[in-house]
Design a protein around this motif. Structure first.
Motif, short mmCIF file in Angstrom:
data_model
loop_
_atom_site.label_atom_id
_atom_site.label_comp_id
_atom_site.label_asym_id
_atom_site.label_seq_id
_atom_site.Cartn_x
_atom_site.Cartn_y
_atom_site.Cartn_z
N THR A 131 8.07 1.17 -2.32
CA THR A 131 7.71 2.49 -1.62
C THR A 131 7.38 3.55 -2.72
N ASN A 132 7.47 3.26 -4.01
CA ASN A 132 7.30 4.07 -5.10
C ASN A 132 5.85 3.93 -5.64
N ASP A 133 4.87 3.26 -4.89
CA ASP A 133 3.72 2.64 -5.28
C ASP A 133 2.95 4.11 -5.29
N GLU A 134 2.20 4.32 -6.39
CA GLU A 134 1.44 5.61 -6.85
C GLU A 134 0.41 5.68 -5.82
N GLU A 135 -0.27 4.78 -5.49
CA GLU A 135 -1.51 4.79 -4.66
C GLU A 135 -1.18 4.86 -2.94
N MET A 136 0.16 4.95 -2.68
CA MET A 136 0.49 5.19 -1.27
C MET A 136 0.95 6.60 -1.34
N LEU A 137 1.19 7.49 -2.33
CA LEU A 137 1.52 8.77 -2.29
C LEU A 137 0.45 9.67 -2.00
N LEU A 195 4.49 9.94 2.17
CA LEU A 195 3.72 8.78 1.91
C LEU A 195 2.58 8.44 3.06
N GLN A 196 1.40 7.87 2.50
CA GLN A 196 0.49 7.79 3.23
C GLN A 196 0.05 6.30 3.18
N PRO A 197 -0.56 5.37 4.18
CA PRO A 197 -0.89 4.07 3.97
C PRO A 197 -2.10 4.18 3.28
N ARG A 198 -2.55 3.05 2.47
CA ARG A 198 -3.61 2.95 1.96
C ARG A 198 -4.82 2.56 2.71
N ASP A 199 -6.03 2.95 2.54
CA ASP A 199 -7.02 2.54 3.14
C ASP A 199 -7.76 1.23 2.75
N CYS A 200 -8.24 0.52 3.81
CA CYS A 200 -9.00 -0.77 3.42
C CYS A 200 -10.38 -0.38 2.60
N MET A 206 -6.78 -3.14 -2.13
CA MET A 206 -6.00 -3.57 -0.97
C MET A 206 -7.04 -3.70 0.12
N PHE A 207 -6.84 -4.64 0.73
CA PHE A 207 -7.74 -4.67 2.30
C PHE A 207 -7.05 -5.31 3.25
N HIS A 208 -7.59 -5.11 4.27
CA HIS A 208 -7.04 -5.67 5.44
C HIS A 208 -7.46 -7.37 5.17
N THR A 209 -6.39 -8.32 5.88
CA THR A 209 -6.57 -9.67 5.61
C THR A 209 -7.98 -10.10 6.35
N GLU A 210 -8.05 -9.71 7.76
CA GLU A 210 -9.12 -10.15 8.54
C GLU A 210 -10.55 -9.66 7.76
N CYS A 211 -10.35 -8.49 7.19
CA CYS A 211 -11.72 -7.79 6.41
C CYS A 211 -12.35 -8.87 5.44
N ILE A 265 -12.90 -2.13 2.78
CA ILE A 265 -14.24 -2.52 3.51
C ILE A 265 -14.17 -1.77 4.61
N CYS A 266 -13.41 -1.53 5.41
CA CYS A 266 -13.75 -0.88 6.63
C CYS A 266 -13.25 0.48 6.43
N MET A 267 -12.50 0.99 5.46
CA MET A 267 -12.05 2.41 5.33
C MET A 267 -11.05 2.82 6.44
N LEU A 268 -10.32 1.83 6.92
CA LEU A 268 -9.35 2.22 7.84
C LEU A 268 -8.13 2.07 7.33
N PRO A 269 -6.83 2.78 7.79
CA PRO A 269 -5.58 2.75 7.08
C PRO A 269 -5.02 1.60 7.37
N ILE A 270 -4.27 0.94 6.40
CA ILE A 270 -3.40 -0.26 6.36
C ILE A 270 -2.05 0.00 6.62
N ASP A 271 -1.57 -0.51 7.75
CA ASP A 271 -0.32 -0.23 8.36
C ASP A 271 0.73 -1.17 7.49
N THR A 272 1.78 -0.47 6.69
CA THR A 272 2.83 -1.03 5.95
C THR A 272 3.95 -0.63 6.07
#
Length: 470
Positions: free
Chosen positions: A394-400, A413-418, A451-456, A420-427
């Motif tokens: 939860t302290n990941d600096e790139e998720m803040l 806290l905001q989810p990181r963007d993929c 970080m990427f979506h697994t499908e992407c 590839i598709c530039m959409l947020p990743i739900d964590t």
């Protein structure tokens, strides 16, 4: 009725005396010491034989069926024209078989039967359904071949999984062709089924099997590098053609004849066991058929093992897994689960154990695709590999949001963007242990912490491999 009690006693004594004499005669005969011997003349060497007389009676047709309707039904069976007729009345037979010299009686009552025309029609229907199943399997195998277009994707497919299915199809082709040759009335439908099965095993199955074998063959070959030649001093007379040649490793090329011979040996061994089971007792038949069935219907086990050793995911298409599992279970379900099957085989509940066994293999394959190929292997037996689905802190600096690192404001806290598709990743399921496992399969983090979506990421990797091949 006898007139007096003395007459009854005298009659009973006379009958018992005759019975005792007959029993003594039977005991003195050589029937019970008889042993079969080789007879060169070809005649029966048995000192006695039981001759039977059979008396049978067909039960009458129900009274509500008219004779004209029955004749029309018989005509439609003999010369089918698609005319709607009555439902066939039950064909029941009561019979008795009596042996006068052996004093032996066999009786049966109301045994159901089927007319020969109806039986042939049933065989044609079975052949048509088997042909449709073979065509479905052909398209499913083509889809699997398209799912693995590159050598790297083919290397993840188990050779023995494809080989076991090819051997099963080869046996079915031989059985269908033999049935069509022996029974002339059903030759065309069974020959058609044998043709589609032959296309499945020879054109598509063996072709895909050969591709898998050629790509995976170097895994078992160890090249032996010859010693480096020592140049001779003062010798400048070198041929211009061989001046720039580099030493090449002595690699033994794969021999396709060895693999073909091994496949033929396995096929002949299976045929030998099958024909041996036909001539043996019912107990031996059940043992051989059960063993062969368990071995052949373990065709997903080699793929599960290869996934564990290579750590690969999605080597097989889900459509291929489901279609092959369902279609290959139809044959044992019909002959061992349907009470009115074509050969009159007795049904057994053990066939559902085979269905559960195949379903267990399919579930393991799907779980390997979802949670990783080694999810059921204890961690102490696994090698140290990079985890592409790590637990996010939860302290990941790139998720803040806006780079703030205040642990007290979790709302920032905001989810990181993929990437590839530039959409947020739900964590958002990090708090729950059970949901955390499922949420980790939605993203992948590379060693460079992107970080990427697994499908992407899997789609991009697949396209890069496909374009590299082209």
């Amino acid at each position: 009725m006898l007139p007096t009690n003395e007459t009854l006693i005298t009659t009973r004594e006379a009958i018992e005396e005759q019975l005792d004499k007959r029993m003594d005669e039977i005991e003195r005969e050589k029937y019970w010491d008889w042993q079969p011997t080789d007879d060169e003349s070809g005649k029966n060497s048995s000192p006695f034989s039981c001759s039977f007389q059979m008396f049978g009676q067909l039960h009458p047709v129900p009274s509500n069926i008219k004779m004209s309707e029955l004749i029309e039904y018989e005509r439609e069976l003999e010369f089918p024209q698609g005319v709607s007729t009555i439902s066939p009345p039950p064909l029941l037979l009561s019979s008795e078989m009596f042996s006068p010299n052996c004093w032996f009686l066999l009786s049966s009552s109301k045994q159901p039967g089927i007319k020969i025309e109806k039986y042939y029609s049933k065989a044609v229907t079975y052949a048509g359904i088997a042909s449709v199943i073979a065509v479905i399997q052909i398209f499913s195998l083509i889809h699997q071949m398209e799912h693995t277009p590159t050598p790297s994707s083919v290397s993840n497919v188990s050779y023995w999984t494809i080989a076991m299915q090819a051997v099963m199809d080869g046996y079915q082709c031989l059985l269908y062709l033999t049935t069509g040759v022996v029974i002339e009335n059903v030759f065309i439908p069974f020959a058609t089924t044998a043709f589609f099965t032959f296309v499945l095993v020879s054109i598509f199955g063996m072709r895909y099997l050969l591709v898998v074998w050629r790509i995976q063959r170097p895994e078992s070959i160890r090249p032996s590098t010859p010693p480096t030649p020592t140049p001779e001093l003062g010798n400048d007379n070198r041929s211009p053609d061989t001046e720039n040649l580099l030493p090449v490793a002595n690699v033994r090329r794969p021999n396709t004849n060895e693999e073909s011979n091994s496949q033929h040996a396995v096929l002949l061994l299976g045929l030998f066991l099958f024909y041996q089971s036909v001539t043996r007792s019912a107990f031996v038949q059940n043992i051989i058929v059960s063993t062969l069935g368990f071995v052949f219907y373990s065709f997903w086990v080699p793929q599960i093992v290869r996934n564990v050793f290579r750590g690969c995911r999605h080597p097989l298409s889900h459509r291929y897994i489901f279609v092959m599992s369902i279609t290959r279970l139809m044959v044992p379900l019909y002959f061992y689960g349907c009470p009115k099957n074509l050969i009159g085989h007795e049904t057994t509940s053990w066939v559902w154990l085979l269905v559960a066994y195949v379903a267990l293999q399919v579930c393991i394959l799907l779980l390997q695709d979802a949670f990783g190929p080694r999810f059921f292997v204890p961690s102490k037996y696994l090698p140290q590999t990079y985890n592409y689905h790590p637990i996010l802190s939860t302290n990941d600096e790139e998720m803040l949001q806006d780079g703030e690192e205040n642990a007290d404001t979790k709302s920032n806290l905001q989810p990181r963007d993929c990437a590839i598709c530039m959409l947020p990743i739900d964590t958002s399921n990090n708090k729950h242990t059970g949901l955390n496992v499922l949420s980790r399969t939605n993203y992948m983090m590379t060693p460079c912490h992107h970080m990427f979506h697994t499908e992407c990421l899997e789609r991009v990797s697949f396209l890069k491999k496909k374009n590299r091949k082209n």
